[in-house]
Design an enzyme around this catalytic site. Structure first.
Site, PDB file in Angstrom:
ATOM      1  N   PRO A 206       0.841  -1.164  -0.132  1.00 35.73           N
ATOM      2  CA  PRO A 206      -0.084  -0.027   0.132  1.00 35.73           C
ATOM      3  C   PRO A 206       0.686   1.385  -0.022  1.00 35.73           C
ATOM      4  CG  PRO A 206      -0.219  -1.234   2.070  1.00 35.73           C
ATOM      5  CD  PRO A 206       0.337  -1.982   1.256  1.00 35.73           C
ATOM      6  N   ASN A 207       0.290   2.167  -0.782  1.00 31.34           N
ATOM      7  CA  ASN A 207       0.996   3.658  -0.826  1.00 31.34           C
ATOM      8  C   ASN A 207       2.241   3.634  -1.605  1.00 31.34           C
ATOM      9  OD1 ASN A 207      -1.305   4.633   0.604  1.00 31.34           O
ATOM     10  ND2 ASN A 207      -0.445   3.854   2.497  1.00 31.34           N
TER      11      ASN A 207
ATOM     12  N   ARG B 106       5.587  10.881  -2.491  1.00 28.68           N
ATOM     13  CA  ARG B 106       5.066  10.413  -1.121  1.00 28.68           C
ATOM     14  C   ARG B 106       6.296  10.870  -0.396  1.00 28.68           C
ATOM     15  NH1 ARG B 106       4.758   4.298   1.209  1.00 28.68           N
ATOM     16  NH2 ARG B 106       4.186   4.904   3.437  1.00 28.68           N
TER      17      ARG B 106
ATOM     18  N   TYR C 100      11.491   8.597   1.059  1.00 26.43           N
ATOM     19  CA  TYR C 100      11.496   7.634  -0.021  1.00 26.43           C
ATOM     20  C   TYR C 100      12.019   7.883  -1.198  1.00 26.43           C
ATOM     21  CZ  TYR C 100       7.908   5.570   3.260  1.00 26.43           C
ATOM     22  OH  TYR C 100       7.544   4.996   4.514  1.00 26.43           O
TER      23      TYR C 100
ATOM     24  N   ASN D 221       7.953  -5.536  -0.934  1.00 24.05           N
ATOM     25  CA  ASN D 221       7.849  -4.673  -0.010  1.00 24.05           C
ATOM     26  C   ASN D 221       6.438  -4.513   0.392  1.00 24.05           C
ATOM     27  OD1 ASN D 221       7.770  -2.105   1.431  1.00 24.05           O
ATOM     28  ND2 ASN D 221       9.097  -1.011  -0.004  1.00 24.05           N
TER      29      ASN D 221
ATOM     30  N   ALA E 114       3.233  -0.976   4.938  1.00 24.19           N
ATOM     31  CA  ALA E 114       2.584  -0.759   6.144  1.00 24.19           C
ATOM     32  C   ALA E 114       2.276  -2.078   6.775  1.00 24.19           C
ATOM     33  CB  ALA E 114       1.360   0.178   6.307  1.00 24.19           C
TER      34      ALA E 114
ATOM     35  N   HIS F 168       3.901  -4.406   9.476  1.00 21.52           N
ATOM     36  CA  HIS F 168       3.914  -4.251  10.719  1.00 21.52           C
ATOM     37  C   HIS F 168       2.599  -4.714  11.162  1.00 21.52           C
ATOM     38  CE1 HIS F 168       7.337  -1.830   9.689  1.00 21.52           C
ATOM     39  NE2 HIS F 168       6.433  -1.067   8.897  1.00 21.52           N
TER      40      HIS F 168
ATOM     41  N   ASP G 169       0.957 -15.673   6.906  1.00 22.24           N
ATOM     42  CA  ASP G 169       0.351 -16.958   6.751  1.00 22.24           C
ATOM     43  C   ASP G 169       0.633 -17.480   5.458  1.00 22.24           C
ATOM     44  OD1 ASP G 169       0.280 -16.791   9.578  1.00 22.24           O
ATOM     45  OD2 ASP G 169      -1.811 -16.836   9.499  1.00 22.24           O
TER      46      ASP G 169
ATOM     47  N   GLU H   1      12.225  -9.488   1.851  1.00 23.65           N
ATOM     48  CA  GLU H   1      11.297  -8.590   2.072  1.00 23.65           C
ATOM     49  C   GLU H   1      12.267  -7.153   1.984  1.00 23.65           C
ATOM     50  OE1 GLU H   1      10.264  -8.680   6.136  1.00 23.65           O
ATOM     51  OE2 GLU H   1      10.211  -6.516   6.644  1.00 23.65           O
TER      52      GLU H   1
ATOM     53  N   HIS I  84      12.739  -3.082   2.162  1.00 23.23           N
ATOM     54  CA  HIS I  84      12.039  -1.574   2.496  1.00 23.23           C
ATOM     55  C   HIS I  84      13.098  -0.468   1.811  1.00 23.23           C
ATOM     56  CE1 HIS I  84       9.183  -3.498   5.274  1.00 23.23           C
ATOM     57  NE2 HIS I  84      10.254  -4.284   5.595  1.00 23.23           N
ATOM     58  N   ILE I  85      12.339   0.440   1.404  1.00 14.72           N
ATOM     59  CA  ILE I  85      13.302   1.499   0.877  1.00 14.72           C
ATOM     60  C   ILE I  85      13.891   2.350   2.097  1.00 14.72           C
ATOM     61  CG2 ILE I  85      13.053   3.673  -0.322  1.00 14.72           C
ATOM     62  CD1 ILE I  85      10.694   2.322  -1.626  1.00 14.72           C
ATOM     63  N   SER I  86      13.283   2.626   2.936  1.00 13.68           N
ATOM     64  CA  SER I  86      13.781   3.386   4.090  1.00 13.68           C
ATOM     65  C   SER I  86      14.255   2.398   5.216  1.00 13.68           C
ATOM     66  CB  SER I  86      12.633   4.098   4.800  1.00 13.68           C
ATOM     67  OG  SER I  86      11.777   3.285   5.436  1.00 13.68           O
TER      68      SER I  86
ATOM     69  N   ARG J 235      13.507   4.570  12.405  1.00 20.06           N
ATOM     70  CA  ARG J 235      12.058   5.464  12.283  1.00 20.06           C
ATOM     71  C   ARG J 235      11.480   5.182  13.709  1.00 20.06           C
ATOM     72  NH1 ARG J 235       9.315   4.797   6.569  1.00 20.06           N
ATOM     73  NH2 ARG J 235       8.314   6.463   7.223  1.00 20.06           N
TER      74      ARG J 235
ATOM     75  N   ARG K 279       7.492   0.781  13.493  1.00 20.36           N
ATOM     76  CA  ARG K 279       8.176   0.233  12.165  1.00 20.36           C
ATOM     77  C   ARG K 279       8.947  -0.946  12.565  1.00 20.36           C
ATOM     78  NH1 ARG K 279       5.707   3.428   8.458  1.00 20.36           N
ATOM     79  NH2 ARG K 279       5.270   5.681   9.257  1.00 20.36           N
TER      80      ARG K 279
HETATM   81  C1  DQA Z   1       8.292   1.063   3.868  1.00 20.36           C
HETATM   82  C2  DQA Z   1       8.495   1.052   5.190  1.00 20.36           C
HETATM   83  C3  DQA Z   1       6.935   0.670   5.840  1.00 20.36           C
HETATM   84  O1  DQA Z   1       7.126   1.111   7.411  1.00 20.36           O
HETATM   85  C4  DQA Z   1       6.307   1.834   5.300  1.00 20.36           C
HETATM   86  O2  DQA Z   1       4.773   1.738   6.135  1.00 20.36           O
HETATM   87  C5  DQA Z   1       5.981   2.019   3.910  1.00 20.36           C
HETATM   88  C6  DQA Z   1       7.068   1.776   3.288  1.00 20.36           C
HETATM   89  C7  DQA Z   1       9.666   0.961   3.110  1.00 20.36           C
HETATM   90  O3  DQA Z   1       9.670   0.636   1.929  1.00 20.36           O
HETATM   91  O4  DQA Z   1      10.452   1.670   3.716  1.00 20.36           O
HETATM   92  O5  DQA Z   1       5.035   2.143   3.303  1.00 20.36           O
HETATM   93  O6  DQA Z   1       7.950  -0.542   3.412  1.00 20.36           O
END
Ligand code: DQA
Length: 141
Positions: free
Chosen positions: A10-11, A18, A23, A74, A77, A80, A87, A98, A100-102, A107, A111
């Site tokens: 998501p997002n 964003r 990011y 990725n 959200a 978490h 599952d 997995e 994560h960009i950040s 943070r 997270r």
């Molecule tokens: C994220 C980190 C997550 O905590 C956050 O909710 C995201 C992006 C990242 O790529 O850093 O949407 O997965």
């Protein structure tokens, strides 16, 4: 030829605009183009999928069995919060990484916990979009 599924949660469709201070300014389309170029060089096939909906992501993971050799995700959200995505990985038993960009560990505290990390091979966090490319390289071997 190896087939690798790349899932963004998501997002992440809003990357580029964003929270660019966290990011960066690269769009999801840019990331997918870079991944496709790298996939060609590495001689692997990729499919890119993005969804803002948990159930759609679960369906995609469950449908990957027998179709893909590996998954790069990725979960955004849902990392978490989602027992359902965790599952799904446990159920299909396809190797996954997995991304994560950040750096989620530098943070907010909420997270710092990933429900997905225990059911994947490993996690790459904080390396920006390089994380996706490194995961792809790992699975190409
Ligand atoms: C994220 C980190 C997550 O905590 C956050 O909710 C995201 C992006 C990242 O790529 O850093 O949407 O997965």
């Amino acid at each position: 030829m190896k087939k690798i599924l790349i899932i963004n949660g998501p997002n992440l469709n809003l990357l580029g605009t964003r929270e660019p201070e966290i990011y960066g300014k690269t769009t999801l389309k840019d990331i997918e183009t870079e991944l496709k170029n790298k996939a060609e060089k590495l001689n692997v096939e990729i499919e890119c999928f993005q969804s803002n909906h948990e159930g759609e992501i679960v369906d995609k993971i469950c449908g990957a069995k027998g179709k893909f050799d590996a998954v790069i995700i990725n979960p955004a959200a849902y990392t978490h919060t989602s027992v359902a995505i965790r599952d799904a990985f446990a159920a299909v038993d396809i190797p996954a990484i997995e991304v994560h960009i950040s750096n989620v560990y530098s943070r907010e505290e909420f997270r710092h916990n990933s429900l997905i990390a225990p059911v994947v091979i490993g996690q790459i966090a904080g390396l920006g979009i390089q994380g996706y490319l490194l995961a792809l390289e790992y699975f190409s071997k």
